[in-house]
Design an enzyme around this catalytic site. Sequence first.
Site, PDB file in Angstrom:
ATOM      1  CB  ALA A  35      56.204 -13.731  -8.245  1.00 32.54           C
ATOM      2  N   GLY A  47      56.838 -15.674  -3.499  1.00 30.05           N
ATOM      3  CA  GLY A  47      58.258 -15.504  -3.757  1.00 30.05           C
ATOM      4  C   GLY A  47      58.966 -14.710  -2.681  1.00 30.05           C
ATOM      5  CD  GLU A 104      58.680 -19.786  -3.397  1.00 26.81           C
ATOM      6  OE1 GLU A 104      58.627 -20.975  -3.749  1.00 26.81           O
ATOM      7  OE2 GLU A 104      58.323 -18.831  -4.128  1.00 26.81           O
ATOM      8  CD  GLU A 113      53.438 -19.480  -4.010  1.00 24.06           C
ATOM      9  OE1 GLU A 113      54.537 -18.914  -4.034  1.00 24.06           O
ATOM     10  OE2 GLU A 113      52.872 -19.826  -2.934  1.00 24.06           O
TER      11      GLU A 113
END
Length: 260
Positions: A66, A112, A115, A135
């Site tokens: 991200a 992300g 994900e 993360e």
Amino acid sequence: MAFNNILTNTQGGITTITINRPNKLNALNKETIQELHDAFDAANNDKNSKVIIITGSGEKAFVAGADISEFANFDVENGGKLAAKGQELLFDFVENLSTPVIAAVNGFALGGGLELAMSCHFRIASDNAKMGLPEVSLGVIPGYGGTQRLPQLVGKGRAMEMVMTAGMIDANTAKEYGLVNHVTSQEELLPLAEKIASKILRNSSVAIGKAIKAVNANYKDGKNGFEVEIKQFGKCFGTADFKEGTAAFLEKRKANFPGA
């Protein structure tokens, strides 16, 4: 439909969506997430699009994570809203599409990015791919479904290790874990995705959509997957695809599914 951060192309029943931010290693920012939602929605509603392939531009990354600069100063409330909106807009949205989605993971798929790949119906990877959820090294946890989908795919123990160490695994390890279905060279990644997509195209798109719903039900709280399967199985008998598929079988010919 014009986009700033992604490219789309539909040909022969296959829509290819390419995240196109190579200078940012295809990192997901708010604009890219919205554009991806719009592109997936358009492809899912396009009768000429039967399979979707998602990949990243360049040779380095599928999605390297991200865009941290967008949320570095968020508070508790804004952090929760970020995760909730992202899951609704993209990650849960992709998982529940009736059109099958293949993630062609080229290079880094981190945070992300992993994900997003995990929200797709299945994944293939180039041999230079690296995957992980880093993360906790930033003081947060995966917020776009990573703590839920990773254990579903690789098992609780492996998922816990990957999350806690914030480490990366290579493509062959990902295949061993069941995180990806196939590993190939970067040059052959999209051709392999298209080859698999072409096999999917031979079958009933209506039945595939109902199969996706039934399989997903097994992983949803409050859902009885067997009951959903029974219901979706029954619904197939009212479709034109069922009539064509059974008639073709009995007549010993190739089915020409109308997609209805």
